[in-house]
Design a protein around this motif. Structure first.
Motif, PDB file in Angstrom:
ATOM      1  N   LYS A  91       0.817  -1.213   0.000  1.00 31.68           N
ATOM      2  CA  LYS A  91       0.000   0.000   0.000  1.00 31.68           C
ATOM      3  C   LYS A  91       0.852   1.265   0.000  1.00 31.68           C
ATOM      4  N   GLY A  92       2.083   1.165   0.500  1.00 30.37           N
ATOM      5  CA  GLY A  92       2.918   2.357   0.605  1.00 30.37           C
ATOM      6  C   GLY A  92       3.879   2.554  -0.549  1.00 30.37           C
ATOM      7  N   THR A  93       3.848   1.675  -1.537  1.00 29.58           N
ATOM      8  CA  THR A  93       4.806   1.768  -2.637  1.00 29.58           C
ATOM      9  C   THR A  93       4.385   2.863  -3.616  1.00 29.58           C
ATOM     10  N   SER A  94       5.028   4.021  -3.521  1.00 26.48           N
ATOM     11  CA  SER A  94       4.648   5.094  -4.439  1.00 26.48           C
ATOM     12  C   SER A  94       5.462   5.046  -5.720  1.00 26.48           C
ATOM     13  N   GLY A  95       6.603   4.404  -5.672  1.00 25.59           N
ATOM     14  CA  GLY A  95       7.414   4.333  -6.876  1.00 25.59           C
ATOM     15  C   GLY A  95       8.479   3.256  -6.779  1.00 25.59           C
ATOM     16  N   ILE A  96       8.940   2.826  -7.941  1.00 23.92           N
ATOM     17  CA  ILE A  96      10.082   1.927  -8.023  1.00 23.92           C
ATOM     18  C   ILE A  96      11.117   2.685  -8.848  1.00 23.92           C
ATOM     19  N   LEU A  97      12.271   2.872  -8.270  1.00 22.09           N
ATOM     20  CA  LEU A  97      13.256   3.760  -8.849  1.00 22.09           C
ATOM     21  C   LEU A  97      14.509   2.950  -9.144  1.00 22.09           C
ATOM     22  N   ILE A  98      14.994   3.076 -10.377  1.00 23.16           N
ATOM     23  CA  ILE A  98      16.138   2.261 -10.771  1.00 23.16           C
ATOM     24  C   ILE A  98      17.334   3.158 -11.040  1.00 23.16           C
ATOM     25  N   PHE A  99      18.369   2.977 -10.261  1.00 29.51           N
ATOM     26  CA  PHE A  99      19.567   3.802 -10.420  1.00 29.51           C
ATOM     27  C   PHE A  99      20.635   3.034 -11.183  1.00 29.51           C
ATOM     28  N   PRO A 100      21.290   3.702 -12.130  1.00 30.05           N
ATOM     29  CA  PRO A 100      22.441   3.056 -12.767  1.00 30.05           C
ATOM     30  C   PRO A 100      23.588   2.924 -11.770  1.00 30.05           C
ATOM     31  N   GLU A 101      24.512   2.038 -12.109  1.00 28.59           N
ATOM     32  CA  GLU A 101      25.594   1.720 -11.190  1.00 28.59           C
ATOM     33  C   GLU A 101      26.376   2.939 -10.722  1.00 28.59           C
ATOM     34  N   ARG A 102      26.610   3.872 -11.661  1.00 23.25           N
ATOM     35  CA  ARG A 102      27.453   5.015 -11.278  1.00 23.25           C
ATOM     36  C   ARG A 102      26.770   5.923 -10.263  1.00 23.25           C
ATOM     37  N   GLU A 103      25.438   5.819 -10.149  1.00 21.35           N
ATOM     38  CA  GLU A 103      24.743   6.647  -9.161  1.00 21.35           C
ATOM     39  C   GLU A 103      24.372   5.850  -7.917  1.00 21.35           C
ATOM     40  N   ALA A 104      24.759   4.579  -7.903  1.00 23.88           N
ATOM     41  CA  ALA A 104      24.314   3.734  -6.791  1.00 23.88           C
ATOM     42  C   ALA A 104      25.125   3.970  -5.527  1.00 23.88           C
ATOM     43  N   ALA A 105      26.414   4.240  -5.689  1.00 22.50           N
ATOM     44  CA  ALA A 105      27.274   4.341  -4.517  1.00 22.50           C
ATOM     45  C   ALA A 105      27.184   5.722  -3.886  1.00 22.50           C
ATOM     46  N   ARG A 106      27.489   5.761  -2.612  1.00 19.25           N
ATOM     47  CA  ARG A 106      27.543   7.044  -1.928  1.00 19.25           C
ATOM     48  C   ARG A 106      28.899   7.690  -2.174  1.00 19.25           C
ATOM     49  N   LYS A 107      28.983   8.965  -1.804  1.00 11.36           N
ATOM     50  CA  LYS A 107      30.283   9.650  -1.881  1.00 11.36           C
ATOM     51  C   LYS A 107      31.225   9.014  -0.870  1.00 11.36           C
ATOM     52  N   PRO A 108      32.522   9.048  -1.141  1.00 14.53           N
ATOM     53  CA  PRO A 108      33.452   8.573  -0.113  1.00 14.53           C
ATOM     54  C   PRO A 108      33.372   9.482   1.120  1.00 14.53           C
ATOM     55  N   VAL A 109      33.466   8.867   2.287  1.00 12.98           N
ATOM     56  CA  VAL A 109      33.329   9.643   3.522  1.00 12.98           C
ATOM     57  C   VAL A 109      34.620  10.392   3.833  1.00 12.98           C
ATOM     58  N   GLN A 110      34.502  11.684   4.052  1.00 10.32           N
ATOM     59  CA  GLN A 110      35.657  12.488   4.429  1.00 10.32           C
ATOM     60  C   GLN A 110      35.391  13.164   5.764  1.00 10.32           C
ATOM     61  N   ASN A 111      36.400  13.885   6.256  1.00  7.96           N
ATOM     62  CA  ASN A 111      36.216  14.606   7.523  1.00  7.96           C
ATOM     63  C   ASN A 111      35.140  15.666   7.375  1.00  7.96           C
ATOM     64  N   CYS A 112      34.447  15.912   8.468  1.00  6.62           N
ATOM     65  CA  CYS A 112      33.485  17.029   8.501  1.00  6.62           C
ATOM     66  C   CYS A 112      34.279  18.328   8.466  1.00  6.62           C
ATOM     67  N   ILE A 113      33.921  19.216   7.539  1.00  6.62           N
ATOM     68  CA  ILE A 113      34.623  20.499   7.496  1.00  6.62           C
ATOM     69  C   ILE A 113      33.790  21.609   8.123  1.00  6.62           C
ATOM     70  N   ARG A 114      32.768  21.236   8.831  1.00  4.65           N
ATOM     71  CA  ARG A 114      31.908  22.172   9.568  1.00  4.65           C
ATOM     72  C   ARG A 114      31.380  23.287   8.670  1.00  4.65           C
ATOM     73  N   CYS A 115      30.975  22.911   7.499  1.00  4.27           N
ATOM     74  CA  CYS A 115      30.488  23.916   6.558  1.00  4.27           C
ATOM     75  C   CYS A 115      29.097  24.389   6.942  1.00  4.27           C
ATOM     76  N   ALA A 116      28.446  23.673   7.849  1.00  5.14           N
ATOM     77  CA  ALA A 116      27.126  24.060   8.367  1.00  5.14           C
ATOM     78  C   ALA A 116      26.018  23.912   7.334  1.00  5.14           C
ATOM     79  N   ARG A 117      26.285  23.244   6.229  1.00  2.00           N
ATOM     80  CA  ARG A 117      25.225  23.052   5.251  1.00  2.00           C
ATOM     81  C   ARG A 117      24.097  22.193   5.814  1.00  2.00           C
ATOM     82  N   CYS A 118      24.445  21.166   6.590  1.00  2.00           N
ATOM     83  CA  CYS A 118      23.422  20.281   7.148  1.00  2.00           C
ATOM     84  C   CYS A 118      22.487  21.061   8.061  1.00  2.00           C
TER      85      CYS A 118
END
Lengths: 443, 287, 332
Positions: free
Chosen positions: A346-373
């Motif tokens: 009942k809750g399935t609003s969409g099925i979304l298919i990502f290509p491989e190049r968009e599947a991975a997350r960014k590599p994790v780096q140090n927080c630079i305290r940019c305050a964007r979050c």
């Protein structure tokens, strides 16, 4: 143009399937209908292995107040009631039905003519919504009848209809507003009656001009309902954000929208309410967007609940060879699925298919305290701080910093230039703080 | 000059005396009377503050022991029986003899036994992975391999084996504090009796699914066939929810159940290599 | 097909990354760099190169051999530190001193705390203050900004406008007597004055600042609060006694204030997170700068005031919380 003021992001919209009309998907050979498709207690099956069921027949009964009935989406034979893979990533109890023909349960009106008159009392409407297993169709799947009952001492002033569809890619609500406007508006009128309100506002983001125009024209026939265009911004579809955007009221921390006199329902829910009340039809099918950049034919399908996701992808042109991730839901709040045989719920609003190049997350780096979050958080929290506190298990401090206010919209993780798993850590912390609070209230 | 010196000495001395009197009075007023035995007990405890006793730290245990005037239910896993006896002697109490325990990993779903079916790419903690999906190998009970237990271990007694993707417990360093047990969201790690000569037999699987789905995800899953239960002469093995469990208090380490397991889910640790069949019987008889 | 990926939501991510942010700042430094190259010539180019290369080298050595972790020299942050350090010293500073300054900036100011994002103090300023205290003579011997020259030694040197003001006042001269000795507004704006390599041209720095604001690398809060405070504070003194105090515009345009307000104080790592916190931080910097300039021993106080305020950042972050949703209920 109206919008919410605090935080927010604007990811690329990518509404690839917005021009694709809703197609009725063929009924699959076997469906697997999970007994827990909603927030709250799982429903308990009322059929047994070997039973013949008809389309629309009750097969599992809601257990308790916050729960929902489950109806068969096909006619055929129950082959087993067992743990089956579902989109949670685990195996959960489901009713598996072998499809034989398509015979509907008695009393369901399959005609397409619009029925506007509704002579039921508010209590009868709520009872019908409960009986037909309607839940929030936006993705949270909160049982709708609960939201239609105003708790004692509170007063509903306005019904807010969520046609925002702020998630990129998804277009199921958009298509529904275009193609089923009248049904939806009757549904809204019924909900207004159940709540005892005279005013309803449909909020639609400004990237859906055709829907805004269409509905603005249609609402003239429906007293009390108005349409409001909203500036495109994620997460405008969040209840609290939408209320803020439309009527400029802030739901207090830890409280429900009814606190400020508002009740929020999704457009899909309004349509489902129409079908349940006017056509006696339970919630056993829904519109699902199947989309992705490399998918041949991004589409919107009307799908029977329990259909395997793989069938939808097949109908949309097959799984692209470079697929790296398949998501159940939108790209911001959806859940990656591990198995393409999981059923549509009942809750399935969409099925979304990502290509491989968009599947991975960014590599994790140090927080630079940019305050964007901090700047994008729609709840005014400090994700960088919460994530660290949660990771260090400093739960009391997490609570003071209002971790429980987090709506898990994912804006912080979206924006973080360092690719830090902010929301991951906050979610774990939130679960732990939640159990800490529960434990405390027991003592 | 002399005058200045005199004035300085007198005034500073006066200020000092007044301050000393105030300090003394305050100290008297807010004096905390503490049982001196708490310090004695705390000194005998290892001081690692691991929480293995179930309390907030070594001092908390010392306070609890002194308050209770008994050692019943009190145990310091890292210190073991020696420390508890020592404390008992100091306080004139009786210490219960506790069997030494050790952490045991009850999952053998290595990359080889339970090959990855999906790729996990998020925050590397088991707590989050557990909330997200069943695990790369597909087993909803198995080890997620993100190493929350290793992070929780304060004694450096665990590490992740990159080849298998499973944590490894270093027996010599494990003090059975139980921090890893609490850290694991799936309760895969169990505290078991260390056993004679460090010998242990246990079912290295906690999968409660039926045989089919369990075996589909992992070659060495317990499929609940019950052969070990039939083999065991000492009623040490019970079968519940398709999962065999060996009670370490009843197990006599005869290791007859090990070879009968069709999926090799039962592990034996620190036993000499098996000799041909006839001699095995002779050896178990001699033990 | 390879295995499907499973990860937590969201599944889309903004294209911004740490190195993009860092290189954005590097690009924004180009106008100020070009101005300094024009006025100080080859010496400035050599100085900048030395600072950048030695900063990167120090970071590489520490990451590779001391921390034995991943090497992130090319994320651009060491380049920024190098350029800003070069900007903060006189163009004719002996190159070995620049190398020492770089080693202190990166080694002591940044890597000691664990590298990028963990340092409480702005590394370039740590380097500058270290040099200032260790080599005061060299650090206050400013070359005159004339036009492009290829000379490396024997440059004409002279005091900065701020030093002229301070000395003049200390000698008992009146403002009217001092003003002819210092450059005019237009010269200050363009950069025709004595000073550290990169601080001279207010207009180039403002240009870089606007670029950063456009690219959303900084917000307006800190520069505006900082410069505004200096303007108001010095303006009050000027209004009280224009014979003894200088026009606030002189204060704004001379010395390292522009560079400090736009580049040093806005460093993401060492400034507060919430908008209100940023304003408080900027005001604190401004007050301290004016206090040091007017009542302190040094003619210039930007570096010290920013470093002092850096120390307050954790406190500000702790005390100043962003506006929470649903906190004050204003229904209407």
């Amino acid at each position: 143009m109206k919008t919410f003021k605090l935080g927010g992001v604007h990811p690329p919209e990518n509404k690839l399937s917005e021009k694709a009309p809703i197609e009725v998907l063929a009924i699959p050979a076997v469906v697997s209908i999970p007994v827990s498709q909603h927030l709250g207690a799982p429903a308990s099956p009322v059929v047994a292995k070997g039973d013949k069921v008809k389309t629309g027949q009750l097969i599992a009964k809601g257990a308790g107040f916050i729960s929902a009935n489950i109806h068969s989406s096909v006619s055929g034979t129950v082959v087993k009631i067992d743990d089956m893979p579902d989109s949670s990533g685990y195996r959960k109890k489901a009713i598996v039905i072998n499809v034989e023909g398509d015979e509907w349960d008695e009393g369901i009106d399959l005609g397409s003519e619009l029925v506007r008159e509704c002579n039921l009392t508010p209590q009868e409407i709520t009872a019908r919504v409960n009986e037909k297993g309607i839940v929030g169709m936006g993705g949270a799947t909160f049982p709708s009848h609960v939201k239609l009952m105003v708790p004692p001492g509170k007063k509903a002033e306005v019904l807010i209809i969520n046609g925002v569809e702020c998630e990129p890619y998804l277009t199921s609500d958009h298509r529904l507003m275009l193609e089923k406007a009248d049904e939806m508006l009757v549904g809204i009128t019924i909900q207004m009656k159940a709540l005892g309100v005279t005013k309803a506002i449909i909020g639609i983001e400004n990237n859906k001009h055709d829907a805004i125009e269409h509905l603005s024209y249609k609402v003239k026939d429906y007293p009390g309902i108005s349409v409001e265009a909203l500036k495109v911004q994620y997460p405008q579809g969040g209840e609290k954000q939408l209320i803020k955007a439309l009527i400029n009221r802030e739901v207090p921390s830890g409280k429900l929208p009814i606190e400020v006199g508002a009740v929020v329902h999704n457009v899909g829910t309004a349509f489902a309410v129409y079908e349940a009340v006017q056509k006696n039809k339970p919630l056993m099918e829904r519109v699902v967007t199947v989309t992705g950049k490399n998918l041949k034919k991004p589409s919107n399908f009307l799908v029977r609940i329990g259909t395997p996701v793989s069938e939808l992808i097949e109908a949309a042109g097959g799984l692209p060879t470079d697929t790296g991730k398949v998501v159940n839901g939108g790209p911001m709040m959806g859940k990656a699925i591990t198995n393409l045989e999981v059923p549509v719920t009942k809750g399935t609003s969409g099925i979304l298919i990502f290509p491989e190049r968009e599947a991975a997350r960014k590599p994790v780096q140090n927080c630079i305290r940019c305050a964007r979050c901090l700047n994008v958080c729609p709840m005014g929290l400090e994700p960088y701080l919460l994530s660290v506190l949660a990771d260090k298990k400093r739960l009391e401090e997490c609570e003071v910093e209002r971790i429980m206010d987090c709506i898990e919209c994912g804006s912080c993780l979206y924006i973080c230039p360092s690719g830090r798993p902010l929301l991951d850590q906050i979610r774990v912390g939130k679960a732990e703080v939640g159990s800490m609070i529960r434990k405390r209230s027991q003592h | 000059m002399n005058e200045i010196t005199l004035i300085s000495v007198v005034s500073l001395g006066a200020i000092g005396s007044v301050a000393a009197i105030i300090l003394y009075m305050v100290a008297q007023k807010f004096k905390v009377i503490e049982d001196p035995r708490i310090d004695i007990v705390a000194d005998k405890l290892p001081g690692a503050n691991c929480g293995g006793c179930g309390l907030a730290g070594c001092r908390a245990l010392a306070e609890a022991i002194v308050k209770a005037e008994s050692l019943e239910g009190m145990n310091c896993p890292p210190g073991g029986n020696e420390v508890m006896k020592d404390i008992a002697a100091a306080l004139g109490l009786e210490a219960e003899e506790q069997d030494p325990m050790i952490a045991v990993l009850r999952c053998n779903g290595s990359r080889e036994n339970s090959p990855p079916k999906v790729k996990y790419d998020s925050h590397m903690t088991c707590a989050f992975a557990h909330s997200l999906f069943a695990g790369e190998g597909g087993c909803p009970f198995g080890c997620l391999g993100c190493g929350d237990c290793v992070v929780a271990c304060a004694f450096d007694a665990m590490y992740m084996d990159p080849a298998t993707g499973l944590p490894v417990i270093i027996d010599d360093k494990c003090v059975a504090c139980g921090a890893c047990v609490k850290a694991c969201p799936r309760s895969i790690i169990e505290m078991r009796k260390k056993g004679k000569k460090d010998r242990r037999i246990f079912v290295s699987c906690i999968n409660k699914e039926k045989g089919g789905p369990a075996k589909k995800n992992c070659a060495v899953a317990c499929i609940g066939c019950g052969k070990c239960v039939k083999e065991c002469k000492f009623d040490a093995i019970t079968m519940e929810n398709n999962l065999a469990y060996i009670d370490f208090n009843k197990c006599t380490l005869c290791r007859k159940c090990v070879p009968v397991c069709p999926t090799n889910a039962i592990h034996e640790l620190n036993f000499p290599p098996r000799k041909p069949k006839v001699e095995v019987a002779a050896e178990t008889a001699s033990e | 097909m390879s295995l499907l990926t499973v990860s937590g939501s969201p599944h889309v991510h903004d294209s911004q990354s740490v190195s993009k942010i860092m290189y954005g700042v590097v690009y924004s430094l180009i106008p100020a760099m070009l101005v300094s190259f024009y006025f100080f010539g080859l010496a400035a180019i050599l100085l900048t190169l030395t600072a950048v290369i030695s900063c990167m080298a120090v970071e590489y050595v520490i990451q590779k051999y001391l921390m034995k972790g991943p090497v992130t020299v090319f994320d651009g942050s060491a380049i920024i530190t190098g350029i800003l350090l070069a900007f903060n010293v006189p163009a004719n500073l002996p190159l070995w001193m620049v190398v020492v300054g770089s080693a202190v900036a990166i080694g002591m100011g940044k890597m000691t705390f664990g590298g990028l994002g963990k340092n409480p103090f702005n590394p370039a300023l740590v380097g500058r203050v270290f040099l200032m205290i260790s080599f005061p003579v060299h650090m206050t011997n400013y070359p005159k900004a004339t036009a492009f020259s290829t000379q490396l030694t024997d440059i004409v040197t002279g005091p900065t406008p701020l030093a002229i003001m301070k000395e003049g006042l200390q000698k008992g001269e009146s403002v009217a007597e001092i003003i002819p000795q210092i450059p005019e507004y237009a010269q200050l704006l363009l950069g025709q004055m004595g000073g550290s390599m990169g601080e001279i041209s207010a207009i180039a720095i403002l240009l870089g600042g606007l670029f950063m604001a456009y690219k959303k690398l900084i917000t307006w809060h800190i520069p505006v609060a900082y410069l505004g405070t200096v303007l108001v504070f010095t303006g009050i003194f000027w209004l009280i006694d224009p014979g003894y105090h200088f026009n606030p515009l002189y204060h704004l345009l001379s010395g390292g204030l522009m560079l400090g307000a736009v580049y040093m104080a806005t460093d993401m790592v060492t400034s507060p997170m919430s908008p209100l916190g940023m304003l408080i931080f900027g005001i604190g910097c401004g007050v301290l700068t004016v206090v040091i300039r007017m009542f302190g021993a040094y003619p210039e106080g930007v570096a010290f005031s920013i470093l002092i305020m850096n120390a307050f950042v954790p406190l500000i972050n702790r005390g100043i919380k962003p506006k929470r949703f649903g906190e004050e209920v204003k229904n209407g």
